[in-house]
Design an enzyme around this catalytic site. Sequence first.
Site: not given
Ligand code: DGL
Length: 275
Positions: A70, A155, A7-8, A191, A189
């Site tokens: 992600c 984050e 993931d990011s 997150h 997402c």
């Molecule tokens: N968890 C990522 C997603 O599902 C977040 C993406 C991001 O870094 O903006 O899209």
Amino acid sequence: MKIGIFDSGYGGLTILKKIREALPQYDYLYLGDNARAPYGPHSYEVIYRYTLEAVEALLRRDCQLVILACNTASAKALRTIQMNDLPRFGADRRVLGVIRPTVEAVPAVTSSKHVGLLGTPGTVNSGSYTMELRNIDPELQLTALSCPMWVPLVEYGEHDTPGADYFVKKRIDEVMQLDPAIDTLILGCTHYPLLIKKIRAFAPEGIRIVEQGEYVAASLADYLRRHPELEGKLARGASCRYLTTESPEKFSKAATLFMRLPDVVAERIDLPERQ
Ligand code: DGL
């Protein structure tokens, strides 16, 4: 061989958690590109390049398959990586995304067939959910809305604060105004499950909320059942290691806080890696 989860940032931990609950026997390697998160606002080229660098790092560390945990990376980079880049690593490596398993769950959840999608600008603008949902059931009506502030709230560890209320309520109100017949909201997402308490509090009563973790986990379990030739290569050490492109201390603290994981020790890598 291991299962790589990418993931990011921290969001993919929500997927990792559900996957490990469903398939605890395997060895996992998690990579959070925290130094370059969020990915959501970036262009296709940048998201593709960042995702490819991360996937390569995981494949080089003996991951048999990599889950892009992600949505932004799944929407913008998965297809190209599968078609153009993966063959370089051998015919038996796989990269899988999170959008298809999520979309497959939707028809059983909605009654009105009016569905809302909340995601990053990258995911929403890609149109991937609209396309995939249309393939599954052309009668499904999707209203997609991007929530650019939600990933930064997570984050930066602000997701449980009163300040987050404003941003969560605003987007839920907006999507419900766009289509009041919505009975199901997809959290597109990884997150967003960390904001679930607030999302539930501000969503109208009776709205069903699709969180991705359990669907992605069930879909991976099914995939491995259907591919014994890949499953047979996976080690069964029931372990998990964590890599981050930011400070390992920061990652450990956040992972402990978000996921209530007491034993997270992270290692730092740089992306792109020098070979
Ligand atoms: N968890 C990522 C997603 O599902 C977040 C993406 C991001 O870094 O903006 O899209």
